[in-house]
Design a protein around this motif. Structure first.
Motif, PDB file in Angstrom:
ATOM      1  N   ASP A   1      43.829  52.450 -19.122  1.00  0.00           N
ATOM      2  CA  ASP A   1      43.947  54.051 -17.852  1.00  0.00           C
ATOM      3  C   ASP A   1      42.348  53.905 -17.584  1.00  0.00           C
ATOM      4  O   ASP A   1      41.361  53.206 -17.404  1.00  0.00           O
ATOM      5  N   TYR A   2      42.382  54.614 -16.326  1.00  0.00           N
ATOM      6  CA  TYR A   2      40.930  55.103 -15.426  1.00  0.00           C
ATOM      7  C   TYR A   2      40.165  55.347 -16.192  1.00  0.00           C
ATOM      8  O   TYR A   2      38.819  54.807 -15.792  1.00  0.00           O
TER       9      TYR A   2
ATOM     10  N   SER B   1      36.323  53.060 -16.654  1.00  0.00           N
ATOM     11  CA  SER B   1      35.508  54.053 -15.772  1.00  0.00           C
ATOM     12  C   SER B   1      33.813  53.713 -17.102  1.00  0.00           C
ATOM     13  O   SER B   1      32.410  53.361 -16.702  1.00  0.00           O
TER      14      SER B   1
ATOM     15  N   THR C   1      37.391  54.871  -6.749  1.00  0.00           N
ATOM     16  CA  THR C   1      37.663  53.892  -7.837  1.00  0.00           C
ATOM     17  C   THR C   1      36.824  53.111  -8.754  1.00  0.00           C
ATOM     18  O   THR C   1      36.635  54.091 -10.158  1.00  0.00           O
TER      19      THR C   1
ATOM     20  N   SER D   1      41.694  50.154  -9.605  1.00  0.00           N
ATOM     21  CA  SER D   1      42.821  50.728 -10.930  1.00  0.00           C
ATOM     22  C   SER D   1      43.982  51.530  -9.573  1.00  0.00           C
ATOM     23  O   SER D   1      43.912  51.757  -8.438  1.00  0.00           O
TER      24      SER D   1
ATOM     25  N   ASP E   1      42.543  48.742 -14.897  1.00  0.00           N
ATOM     26  CA  ASP E   1      43.666  49.192 -14.923  1.00  0.00           C
ATOM     27  C   ASP E   1      44.426  49.380 -15.427  1.00  0.00           C
ATOM     28  O   ASP E   1      45.109  48.302 -14.699  1.00  0.00           O
TER      29      ASP E   1
END
Length: 240
Positions: free
Chosen positions: A8-9, A13, A39, A197, A233
């Motif tokens: 996932d994001y 990150s 992003t 993403s 992602d």
């Protein structure tokens, strides 16, 4: 290229922030070029947190601006520089002398391109370059059809970029041109990272990473860079 996907994001990150912090820890005076946009927001927030917590020192780094809408500057909401200052430069308390950004309001934009090229050359090149990707495959503001060999240059924006760019503004805003580092810098930087993403990037990532290498899809240049990192992602990797 080194392709890696994340669930996932948040995980994307976190990985990017940790990698960048580690890179700068090993090279405290790194010359860094970061993209603006949605992003990398999570990554910049985490980096700023590490600075505030005393876990990351950016005081010796120099930051180069990647691109800007022509006619916009750091104080203009919606401009590329505005978001970098909001998300990283200001919360990380960077000094003005640590930042070199395009003056996209300059009367002579070609001279401004040369100025940025000269600054980068004076530093001996970019150590770390972080970019995103547009839905049409653009990297920075290098639109489809832009030569892979260009350095800093002015570009006429694609209609899709003008349309998507409206999300950064509070009202309809005419966008006609951009000023940007060219893709030649992507081939020269010591470390290059592409982050993407969300499901809206899935189609272009499939085209960029599995289709032909062509200037009609600027992001396809990553296929020619064996040491570059491509981090997605799950949603952005959904069509791979």
């Amino acid at each position: 290229m080194n392709l890696r996907t994340f669930p996932d994001y948040k995980a994307l990150s976190a990985h990017a922030a940790q990698y960048i912090a580690s890179f700068i820890g090993q090279k405290p005076n790194a010359v860094v070029c970061f993209a603006s946009g949605s992003t990398p927001e999570g990554t910049y927030s985490l980096l700023a947190e590490q600075v505030r917590a005393g876990k990351l020192n950016l005081s010796q780094c120099h930051f180069i601006g990647l691109d800007e809408w022509v006619g916009f500057g750091p104080d203009d909401v919606g401009g590329c520089a505005y978001f970098l200052y909001r998300d990283l430069f200001t919360p990380a308390q960077l000094r003005a002398d640590q930042i070199t950004y395009f003056n996209a309001k300059a009367t002579d934009l070609q001279a401004e391109c040369q100025r940025i090229d000269d600054v980068i050359s004076g530093f001996g090149g970019l150590d770390l370059l972080l970019v995103g990707v547009g839905e049409n495959g653009h990297i920075a503001l290098n639109e489809p059809g832009t030569s892979f060999r260009l350095r800093s240059h002015v570009v006429d924006l694609a209609e899709s970029t003008k349309a998507v760019g409206q999300k950064y503004f509070t009202k309809a805003t005419p966008l006609r041109q951009g000023i940007t580092l060219g893709l030649h810098y992507l081939t020269e930087a010591r470390e290059v990272i592409l982050m993407a993403s969300g499901p809206r990037k899935a189609a272009i990532m499939k085209e960029a990473l599995t289709g032909p290498v062509t200037e009609q899809c600027p992001a396809s240049i990553f296929q020619t860079q064996p040491s570059a990192h491509v981090w997605l992602d799950a949603a952005a990797a959904g069509k791979l």
